[in-house]
Design an enzyme around this catalytic site. Structure first.
Site, mmCIF file in Angstrom:
data_model
loop_
_atom_site.group_PDB
_atom_site.id
_atom_site.type_symbol
_atom_site.label_atom_id
_atom_site.label_comp_id
_atom_site.label_asym_id
_atom_site.label_seq_id
_atom_site.Cartn_x
_atom_site.Cartn_y
_atom_site.Cartn_z
ATOM 1 N N CYS A 72 0.857 -1.174 0.160
ATOM 2 C CA CYS A 72 0.010 -0.191 0.084
ATOM 3 C C CYS A 72 0.920 1.345 0.236
ATOM 4 O O CYS A 72 0.452 2.190 -0.313
ATOM 5 C CB CYS A 72 -0.783 -0.011 1.322
ATOM 6 S SG CYS A 72 -0.198 -0.514 2.898
ATOM 7 N N HIS A 94 -1.545 7.057 2.844
ATOM 8 C CA HIS A 94 -0.060 6.890 3.109
ATOM 9 C C HIS A 94 0.439 8.130 2.110
ATOM 10 O O HIS A 94 0.039 8.096 1.073
ATOM 11 C CB HIS A 94 0.580 5.451 2.434
ATOM 12 C CG HIS A 94 0.130 4.576 3.466
ATOM 13 N ND1 HIS A 94 -0.438 4.532 4.768
ATOM 14 C CD2 HIS A 94 0.444 3.169 3.164
ATOM 15 C CE1 HIS A 94 -0.408 3.494 5.339
ATOM 16 N NE2 HIS A 94 0.062 2.422 4.404
HETATM 17 N N1 LIG Z 1 -4.119 -2.410 5.943
HETATM 18 C C1 LIG Z 1 -3.929 -2.022 4.587
HETATM 19 O O1 LIG Z 1 -3.916 -0.688 4.231
HETATM 20 C C2 LIG Z 1 -3.511 -2.952 3.605
HETATM 21 C C3 LIG Z 1 -2.917 -2.554 2.337
HETATM 22 C C4 LIG Z 1 -2.271 -3.505 1.401
HETATM 23 C C5 LIG Z 1 -2.477 -4.817 1.713
HETATM 24 N N2 LIG Z 1 -2.877 -5.330 2.873
HETATM 25 C C6 LIG Z 1 -2.820 -6.550 3.195
HETATM 26 O O2 LIG Z 1 -4.245 -7.035 3.466
HETATM 27 C C7 LIG Z 1 -4.175 -8.050 4.306
HETATM 28 C C8 LIG Z 1 -5.146 -7.754 5.292
HETATM 29 O O3 LIG Z 1 -4.995 -6.469 5.869
HETATM 30 P P1 LIG Z 1 -5.786 -5.729 7.060
HETATM 31 O O4 LIG Z 1 -5.082 -4.386 7.287
HETATM 32 O O5 LIG Z 1 -7.203 -5.639 6.563
HETATM 33 O O6 LIG Z 1 -5.512 -6.660 8.280
HETATM 34 P P2 LIG Z 1 -6.686 -6.865 9.536
HETATM 35 O O7 LIG Z 1 -7.322 -5.826 9.841
HETATM 36 O O8 LIG Z 1 -5.905 -7.392 10.495
HETATM 37 O O9 LIG Z 1 -7.767 -7.921 9.274
HETATM 38 C C9 LIG Z 1 -7.319 -9.325 8.863
HETATM 39 C C10 LIG Z 1 -8.531 -10.089 8.414
HETATM 40 O O10 LIG Z 1 -7.787 -11.449 8.337
HETATM 41 C C11 LIG Z 1 -8.683 -12.350 9.130
HETATM 42 N N3 LIG Z 1 -8.129 -13.648 9.586
HETATM 43 C C12 LIG Z 1 -7.021 -13.919 10.239
HETATM 44 N N4 LIG Z 1 -6.708 -15.122 10.769
HETATM 45 C C13 LIG Z 1 -7.421 -15.792 9.711
HETATM 46 C C14 LIG Z 1 -7.414 -17.088 9.457
HETATM 47 N N5 LIG Z 1 -6.669 -18.042 10.058
HETATM 48 N N6 LIG Z 1 -8.269 -17.287 8.499
HETATM 49 C C15 LIG Z 1 -8.916 -16.605 7.605
HETATM 50 N N7 LIG Z 1 -8.900 -15.205 8.064
HETATM 51 C C16 LIG Z 1 -8.208 -14.947 8.889
HETATM 52 C C17 LIG Z 1 -9.271 -11.568 10.164
HETATM 53 O O11 LIG Z 1 -10.455 -12.209 10.693
HETATM 54 P P3 LIG Z 1 -10.900 -11.858 12.318
HETATM 55 O O12 LIG Z 1 -11.752 -10.598 11.997
HETATM 56 O O13 LIG Z 1 -11.708 -13.253 12.703
HETATM 57 O O14 LIG Z 1 -9.630 -11.915 13.245
HETATM 58 C C18 LIG Z 1 -9.658 -10.325 9.393
HETATM 59 O O15 LIG Z 1 -10.579 -10.381 8.711
HETATM 60 C C19 LIG Z 1 -2.981 -8.592 4.787
HETATM 61 O O16 LIG Z 1 -2.247 -9.586 4.175
HETATM 62 C C20 LIG Z 1 -2.230 -6.981 4.534
HETATM 63 O O17 LIG Z 1 -0.624 -7.164 4.472
HETATM 64 C C21 LIG Z 1 -3.298 -4.222 3.898
#
Ligand SMILES: NC(=O)c1ccc[n+]([C@@H]2O[C@H](COP(=O)([O-])OP(=O)(O)OC[C@H]3O[C@@H](n4cnc5c(N)ncnc54)[C@H](OP(=O)(O)O)[C@@H]3O)[C@@H](O)[C@H]2O)c1
Length: 352
Positions: A135, A261
């Protein structure tokens, strides 16, 4: 092989990580788009939220299973590297299109890393696992690609100002709690109270307290002193620009903003390019909004927008160097809306 659902209303689509920061944004952009979602299957860890809303319907979340995912035509992975590694390759091998926002496969030579405005051409029908970018890189990538096409990039230096939502829902909760804790104890006239109030914060998710702070660590440090985020931005920029030897040096900093960002960047070019021409190039670049001086973008101003916003264009200190400020919404162009664009491109090509 999974195919179009026979309900005649659209595609069966899966979202793994639907309850997270990016997952919720993805549901929102899917809902607002004309993307033909028939059935939507939503997955999470099975431990947190129990359901999510989509098109005014409450959908129950469950832990992923290969059987359920195989019933999809397209699956978005917005969860974690570990979850993507566990499910995504097998799923793609079974014929399901997978768009993965984790960093697990971005640098894999067999996985296209796609920012559609830059390199939709790398999509291939037989490569069903497609990665979305980091991101922090996506906004910089759009500006850098435009200038690279115009005058050739020689090297890139950047410092980032990254929102807390980039570290996920638990980091954002920690930030908001810290901010509430501290604001209740502070008064502008009592600067003597600032240090003890800030030192009393106990971070659990991020490496330092983030409220009223700036933290120059995003991810673990490698032996050379660069953080994981800094290494990812550099390597992914080289990959999308198809410049494997492009020198890139980044300092990634987490700041207490909510979403969006920002980067201050210095791009040295191989050929001369006037500022007026650089401005015109950026103005014409797909996915970029070039702001007219003295206006400039801020994370708050760009929240909820899908483009990369550029401002503060000026000459750098070296010959042929352009300095600029670029901001994009990490949850949208850095993840959800970029992934939707990839899906729309697959649909346009008739591959979905
Ligand atoms: N945040 C950003 O700006 C951004 C930008 C680009 C890419 N990303 C990538 O996108 C992904 C998600 O980021 P995020 O910021 O949205 O993270 P987040 O808010 O921590 O959300 C994580 C998600 O994954 C789920 N999860 C956790 N363990 C799991 C499992 N064993 N099986 C299936 N689902 C599971 C969580 O479910 P629960 O609710 O049950 O915990 C939640 O829905 C990451 O790989 C990150 O690197 C993020």
């Amino acid at each position: 092989m999974p195919r179009l659902k026979k309900n005649g209303r659209g595609l069966a689509v899966g979202v793994v990580g639907a309850s997270g920061m990016v997952g919720r944004e993805l549901l929102s952009v899917l809902e607002k788009s004309r993307f033909p979602v028939g059935e939507l299957k939503v997955f999470s860890s099975g431990r947190g939220a129990k359901s999510v809303l989509f098109r005014s319907r409450r959908l129950p979340l469950s832990a992923p299973s290969l059987a359920a995912l195989r019933g999809c035509r397209l699956a978005f992975f917005v969860s974690s590297d570990a979850v993507s590694r566990r499910w995504a390759p097998a799923l793609a091998a079974s014929g399901v299109w997978v768009i993965d926002d984790s960093s697990a496969f971005r640098l894999d030579a067999n996985v296209p890393l796609v920012i559609p405005e830059i390199n939709a051409s790398v999509l291939r029908r037989d490569r069903r696992l497609v990665a979305g970018p980091n991101c922090t890189m996506s906004g910089l990538g759009l500006a850098a690609a435009a200038l690279d096409r115009a005058a050739g990039l020689k090297d890139v230096r950047a410092a980032s100002y990254q929102a807390v939502s980039g570290a996920g829902l638990s980091a954002l909760r920690e930030f908001l709690l810290q901010a509430r804790t501290v604001t209740g104890r502070l008064r502008a006239e009592r600067a003597d109270l600032f240090a003890p109030a800030l030192r009393s914060l106990r971070p659990a998710v991020l490496p330092r307290a983030i409220a009223f702070n700036a933290v120059p660590q995003v991810g673990d440090f490698a032996a050379d002193g660069y953080s994981r985020e800094e290494i990812k931005v550099a390597a992914e920029l080289r990959k999308v620009l198809r410049s494997p030897r492009l020198p890139v040096s980044v300092t990634a900093v987490r700041v207490p903003t909510l979403r969006g960002h920002a980067l201050a960047a210095w791009l040295r070019l191989k050929r001369p390019l006037s500022l007026a021409r650089a401005r015109a190039v950026l103005k014409k670049a797909a996915g970029v909004v070039m702001m007219a001086a003295p206006d400039y973008p801020t994370p708050a101003g760009c929240a909820g927008r899908t483009e990369a916003f550029v401002g503060r264009l000026r000459r750098g200190a070296s010959p042929n160097e352009i300095a600029l400020w670029v901001v994009s919404d990490n949850l949208l162009k850095g993840a959800a809306s970029n992934s939707l664009q990839i899906a729309q491109e697959l649909l346009r090509r008739g591959w979905l």
